[in-house]
Design a protein around this motif. Structure first.
Motif, PDB file in Angstrom:
ATOM      1  N   GLU A 281       0.804  -1.222   0.000  1.00  0.00           N
ATOM      2  CA  GLU A 281       0.000   0.000   0.000  1.00  0.00           C
ATOM      3  C   GLU A 281       0.841   1.278   0.000  1.00  0.00           C
ATOM      4  O   GLU A 281       0.295   2.369  -0.111  1.00  0.00           O
ATOM      5  N   LYS A 282       2.151   1.159   0.106  1.00  0.00           N
ATOM      6  CA  LYS A 282       3.009   2.344   0.080  1.00  0.00           C
ATOM      7  C   LYS A 282       2.912   3.028  -1.278  1.00  0.00           C
ATOM      8  O   LYS A 282       2.820   2.375  -2.318  1.00  0.00           O
ATOM      9  N   ARG A 283       2.996   4.353  -1.241  1.00  0.00           N
ATOM     10  CA  ARG A 283       3.048   5.123  -2.490  1.00  0.00           C
ATOM     11  C   ARG A 283       4.393   4.854  -3.155  1.00  0.00           C
ATOM     12  O   ARG A 283       5.384   4.572  -2.468  1.00  0.00           O
TER      13      ARG A 283
ATOM     14  N   SER B 253       6.688   6.731  -4.223  1.00  0.00           N
ATOM     15  CA  SER B 253       7.796   7.534  -3.693  1.00  0.00           C
ATOM     16  C   SER B 253       8.341   6.984  -2.386  1.00  0.00           C
ATOM     17  O   SER B 253       9.498   7.202  -2.044  1.00  0.00           O
ATOM     18  N   GLU B 254       7.515   6.227  -1.651  1.00  0.00           N
ATOM     19  CA  GLU B 254       7.971   5.639  -0.392  1.00  0.00           C
ATOM     20  C   GLU B 254       8.788   4.377  -0.593  1.00  0.00           C
ATOM     21  O   GLU B 254       9.506   3.951   0.296  1.00  0.00           O
TER      22      GLU B 254
END
Length: 179
Positions: free
Chosen positions: A168-170, A172-173
């Motif tokens: 679920e991390k974007r 950019s993360e």
């Protein structure tokens, strides 16, 4: 007759293209069995990539200290990797069956415990439903069933929560940082 035989031979690759037509499952007679589910709000493609990138597990699974593929390329029946987690060192896991972005089954021995692990991934309106089940057999399991049942329950719950967090991390993360 020739046409029938030709048609049957032509159909064989379709029957076995997804790693076998009969699903492989856990050992339903095992003394330790855990089943768990989670919904992940990410694309099915992303969830599958995160889960099957076994060499990257240590980056998002705090209890996995190492994981090295023994066979190059994508995971397929016969692919194997050696990994260490939660005090179990040098586990060799081998893929038994794969249906890309739907199902993967792996297993193998570790310190007298034989594990079979099944993962299924289903796209649904509310996200990707991930179902996992694992069975453990062997002398250590028979000798300490209650403790090992609790350990496997906790391990799979943590694994699913970590998978959800990573998937679920974007973007950019998850991008590598330039130092």
């Amino acid at each position: 007759m020739f046409t029938t035989v030709t048609a049957l031979l032509a159909a064989l690759p379709l029957a076995f293209a997804n790693g076998g037509s009969t699903p492989i499952g856990i050992d339903e007679e095992a003394p330790v069995i855990t089943r768990d589910d989670i919904v992940i709000h990410a694309s099915l493609d992303r969830v599958w990539r995160v889960q099957t990138d076994v060499e990257n597990w240590p980056a998002w699974q705090p209890n996995v200290s190492s994981s090295v593929k023994q066979t190059p390329g994508r995971l397929r029946p016969g692919s194997s990797w050696v990994w260490s987690t939660e005090g179990l060192e040098d586990i060799t896991s081998t893929v038994k069956q794969v249906q890309p972005k739907r199902r993967i089954v792996w297993g193998g021995p570790a310190q007298g415990i034989t594990a079979v692990h099944v993962w299924t991934f289903t796209q649904a309106p509310d996200g990707v439903h991930v179902h996992t089940e694992e069975s453990w057999t062997g002398d250590p399991v028979a000798a300490n069933t209650v403790y090992l049942q609790g350990a496997l329950d906790a391990s799979l719950e943590n694994w699913l929560n970590n998978l959800k967090s990573q998937a679920e991390k974007r973007p950019s993360e998850t991008a590598p940082k330039n130092d």
